[in-house]
Design an enzyme around this catalytic site. Structure first.
Site, PDB file in Angstrom:
ATOM      1  N   ASP A  36      44.887  63.847  70.993  1.00  0.00           N
ATOM      2  CA  ASP A  36      44.057  64.779  70.216  1.00  0.00           C
ATOM      3  C   ASP A  36      44.614  66.169  70.500  1.00  0.00           C
ATOM      4  OD1 ASP A  36      40.820  64.451  69.081  1.00  0.00           O
ATOM      5  OD2 ASP A  36      41.627  66.477  69.379  1.00  0.00           O
ATOM      6  N   SER A  78      37.673  66.676  59.612  1.00  0.00           N
ATOM      7  CA  SER A  78      36.760  65.550  59.343  1.00  0.00           C
ATOM      8  C   SER A  78      35.584  65.936  58.447  1.00  0.00           C
ATOM      9  CB  SER A  78      36.238  65.005  60.676  1.00  0.00           C
ATOM     10  OG  SER A  78      35.468  65.996  61.330  1.00  0.00           O
ATOM     11  N   SER A 113      37.403  57.961  54.062  1.00  0.00           N
ATOM     12  CA  SER A 113      36.013  58.429  53.964  1.00  0.00           C
ATOM     13  C   SER A 113      35.427  58.113  52.599  1.00  0.00           C
ATOM     14  CB  SER A 113      35.981  59.949  54.174  1.00  0.00           C
ATOM     15  OG  SER A 113      34.707  60.479  53.835  1.00  0.00           O
ATOM     16  N   TYR A 138      38.893  67.782  51.339  1.00  0.00           N
ATOM     17  CA  TYR A 138      38.879  66.797  52.435  1.00  0.00           C
ATOM     18  C   TYR A 138      38.902  65.378  51.868  1.00  0.00           C
ATOM     19  CZ  TYR A 138      36.414  63.758  55.754  1.00  0.00           C
ATOM     20  OH  TYR A 138      36.027  62.699  56.544  1.00  0.00           O
ATOM     21  N   SER A 167      28.725  57.034  56.817  1.00  0.00           N
ATOM     22  CA  SER A 167      28.186  58.048  57.725  1.00  0.00           C
ATOM     23  C   SER A 167      28.042  57.394  59.091  1.00  0.00           C
ATOM     24  CB  SER A 167      26.815  58.531  57.248  1.00  0.00           C
ATOM     25  OG  SER A 167      26.874  58.943  55.891  1.00  0.00           O
TER      26      SER A 167
HETATM   27  P1  NAI Z   1      35.680  64.773  64.703  1.00  0.00           P
HETATM   28  O1  NAI Z   1      35.896  66.083  64.016  1.00  0.00           O
HETATM   29  O2  NAI Z   1      34.650  64.695  65.763  1.00  0.00           O
HETATM   30  O3  NAI Z   1      37.069  64.260  65.291  1.00  0.00           O
HETATM   31  C1  NAI Z   1      38.308  64.587  64.722  1.00  0.00           C
HETATM   32  C2  NAI Z   1      39.268  64.920  65.842  1.00  0.00           C
HETATM   33  O4  NAI Z   1      40.530  65.287  65.272  1.00  0.00           O
HETATM   34  C3  NAI Z   1      38.801  66.096  66.718  1.00  0.00           C
HETATM   35  O5  NAI Z   1      38.686  65.694  68.069  1.00  0.00           O
HETATM   36  C4  NAI Z   1      39.880  67.144  66.532  1.00  0.00           C
HETATM   37  O6  NAI Z   1      40.165  67.884  67.720  1.00  0.00           O
HETATM   38  C5  NAI Z   1      41.086  66.306  66.097  1.00  0.00           C
HETATM   39  N1  NAI Z   1      42.045  67.116  65.360  1.00  0.00           N
HETATM   40  C6  NAI Z   1      41.782  68.047  64.392  1.00  0.00           C
HETATM   41  N2  NAI Z   1      42.923  68.642  64.025  1.00  0.00           N
HETATM   42  C7  NAI Z   1      43.925  68.086  64.736  1.00  0.00           C
HETATM   43  C8  NAI Z   1      45.327  68.303  64.808  1.00  0.00           C
HETATM   44  N3  NAI Z   1      45.938  69.232  64.051  1.00  0.00           N
HETATM   45  N4  NAI Z   1      46.039  67.544  65.661  1.00  0.00           N
HETATM   46  C9  NAI Z   1      45.440  66.615  66.448  1.00  0.00           C
HETATM   47  N5  NAI Z   1      44.119  66.377  66.440  1.00  0.00           N
HETATM   48  C10 NAI Z   1      43.368  67.102  65.594  1.00  0.00           C
HETATM   49  O7  NAI Z   1      35.384  63.725  63.534  1.00  0.00           O
HETATM   50  P2  NAI Z   1      34.767  62.257  63.655  1.00  0.00           P
HETATM   51  O8  NAI Z   1      33.410  62.299  63.105  1.00  0.00           O
HETATM   52  O9  NAI Z   1      35.041  61.690  64.982  1.00  0.00           O
HETATM   53  O10 NAI Z   1      35.671  61.497  62.567  1.00  0.00           O
HETATM   54  C11 NAI Z   1      36.857  60.821  62.949  1.00  0.00           C
HETATM   55  C12 NAI Z   1      37.614  60.409  61.702  1.00  0.00           C
HETATM   56  O11 NAI Z   1      36.771  59.578  60.900  1.00  0.00           O
HETATM   57  C13 NAI Z   1      38.015  61.594  60.824  1.00  0.00           C
HETATM   58  O12 NAI Z   1      39.288  61.330  60.264  1.00  0.00           O
HETATM   59  C14 NAI Z   1      36.973  61.612  59.736  1.00  0.00           C
HETATM   60  O13 NAI Z   1      37.476  62.135  58.534  1.00  0.00           O
HETATM   61  C15 NAI Z   1      36.671  60.120  59.607  1.00  0.00           C
HETATM   62  N6  NAI Z   1      35.320  59.894  59.077  1.00  0.00           N
HETATM   63  C16 NAI Z   1      34.218  60.125  59.848  1.00  0.00           C
HETATM   64  C17 NAI Z   1      32.939  59.900  59.338  1.00  0.00           C
HETATM   65  C18 NAI Z   1      31.711  60.059  60.168  1.00  0.00           C
HETATM   66  O14 NAI Z   1      30.631  59.754  59.656  1.00  0.00           O
HETATM   67  N7  NAI Z   1      31.797  60.503  61.423  1.00  0.00           N
HETATM   68  C19 NAI Z   1      32.757  59.477  57.946  1.00  0.00           C
HETATM   69  C20 NAI Z   1      33.993  59.299  57.218  1.00  0.00           C
HETATM   70  C21 NAI Z   1      35.218  59.481  57.782  1.00  0.00           C
HETATM   71  C1  15L Z   2      32.479  62.200  56.362  1.00  0.00           C
HETATM   72  O1  15L Z   2      33.571  61.935  55.866  1.00  0.00           O
HETATM   73  C2  15L Z   2      32.368  63.120  57.517  1.00  0.00           C
HETATM   74  O2  15L Z   2      33.423  62.938  58.427  1.00  0.00           O
HETATM   75  C3  15L Z   2      31.047  63.010  58.253  1.00  0.00           C
HETATM   76  O3  15L Z   2      30.882  64.164  59.077  1.00  0.00           O
HETATM   77  C4  15L Z   2      29.879  62.861  57.283  1.00  0.00           C
HETATM   78  O4  15L Z   2      29.747  64.039  56.502  1.00  0.00           O
HETATM   79  C5  15L Z   2      30.127  61.672  56.396  1.00  0.00           C
HETATM   80  O5  15L Z   2      31.367  61.771  55.719  1.00  0.00           O
HETATM   81  C6  15L Z   2      29.034  61.467  55.337  1.00  0.00           C
HETATM   82  O6  15L Z   2      29.363  61.410  54.157  1.00  0.00           O
HETATM   83  O7  15L Z   2      27.862  61.341  55.727  1.00  0.00           O
END
Ligand code: NAI
Ligand code: 15L
Length: 267
Positions: A36, A78, A113, A138, A167
């Site tokens: 990360d 994200s 996503s 995004y 989500s």
């Molecule tokens: P998050 O924002 O908590 O984690 C993303 C991580 O990517 C962070 O730790 C950040 O430091 C790292 N990051 C950002 N830019 C970077 C770079 N240039 N180089 C290396 N690392 C970098 O997001 P979360 O919620 O953990 O989501 C993880 C993945 O799942 C993302 O790709 C997000 O789009 C996807 N996702 C998440 C959803 C959710 O409900 N949490 C829903 C849909 C997709």
């Molecule tokens: C996503 O893609 C995002 O990473 C998360 O933070 C939520 O917004 C999720 O979708 C959602 O649609 O609830």
């Protein structure tokens, strides 16, 4: 306990979902390489090591992936952000991930996503071959990621599991999430199957728990041997009335991301 033959690289390891996956797969004694741009905030699981890297740095990504059999790609922007912020981590970074996978003959599990299809209406029930309808830059970057997976499958035979996550949070918090919620436990089980499945080819998966109000239908989960075990349904009584009050948000599957900056004139 079954373990993969080669180490697993997890990007976005310090993020909300990365930490859950690191803990869940680490507890199985798997050999994990965590990375990360931000430091890893938890104690490292026994079989894991962490190295900070920027997804924009292709050389670092190639080195981190050396010898790995699967890349769980969860790093990057994200949420709904301006194009210039999304571009580096989500577009260029994605290219670095797929080049590393091609070199290592590794499988990619991509955290796509629901925002890649967020401009479908909530009344539609979508299968895995539905059209992309991104609802923001995004979401567009997630559609690009899925198309990158298709390119590398057809051209190089790189397998991808493209998980359109709904989500994924500790629990659903509004009416929309009664359709889109994915529990952390179902996510970790999905990652386990996505790594261990003998063959996935190019698989699109709807990343949601077993929710009666789901917007989504057919996908390739049988090929992975994954079935969600949790459900948002138990929150229905408490959340069904929790609406946004915004007609655009309520009309589209992507909710607030579809509504953000919306300037289309109807009629
Ligand atoms: P998050 O924002 O908590 O984690 C993303 C991580 O990517 C962070 O730790 C950040 O430091 C790292 N990051 C950002 N830019 C970077 C770079 N240039 N180089 C290396 N690392 C970098 O997001 P979360 O919620 O953990 O989501 C993880 C993945 O799942 C993302 O790709 C997000 O789009 C996807 N996702 C998440 C959803 C959710 O409900 N949490 C829903 C849909 C997709
Ligand atoms: C996503 O893609 C995002 O990473 C998360 O933070 C939520 O917004 C999720 O979708 C959602 O649609 O609830």
């Amino acid at each position: 306990m079954t373990s993969p033959a080669r180490p697993v690289l997890l990007t976005g390891a310090s993020g909300a979902l990365g930490r859950q996956i690191a803990r869940g797969l680490g507890a199985k004694g798997w050999s994990l390489r965590l990375t990360d741009i931000a430091p890893f905030p938890d104690p490292l699981p026994a079989g894991a090591r962490f190295e900070a890297a920027d997804l924009n740095d292709g050389v670092a990504i190639l080195r981190l992936a050396e010898g790995c059999g699967t890349i769980l790609h969860f790093g990057g922007i994200s949420i709904d952000r301006p194009f210039e912020e999304v571009f580096g981590p989500n577009l260029r970074g994605l290219y670095h991930i797929y080049e590393a996978a091609r070199r290592e003959r590794a499988r990619v599990v991509f955290a796509s996503s629901n925002h890649s299809i967020g401009f479908h209406e909530r009344s539609e029930r979508l299968d895995d071959d539905c059209a992309f309808e991104p609802d923001c830059y995004y979401g567009l970057s997630k559609a690009y990621g899925e198309l990158m997976g298709r390119l590398y499958w057809h051209k190089h035979g790189v397998e991808s599991v493209l998980v359109r996550i709904g989500s994924c949070f500790p629990e659903p918090v509004d009416a929309r999430m009664l359709a889109t919620w994915l529990s952390y436990a179902d996510l970790v089980r999905l990652m386990e199957r996505a790594v261990l499945a003998e063959r996935t080819d190019l698989a699109v998966i709807w990343g949601a728990s077993n929710n009666a109000r789901s917007f989504w239908g057919r996908d390739a989960r049988a090929r992975l041997g994954w079935q969600p075990e949790d459900s948002a349904d138990v929150y229905a009584a408490q959340l069904a009335g929790k609406l946004s009050g915004d007609p655009v948000c309520e009309r589209y599957q992507g909710g607030a991301y579809a509504a953000n900056g919306y300037s289309r004139r109807e009629g």
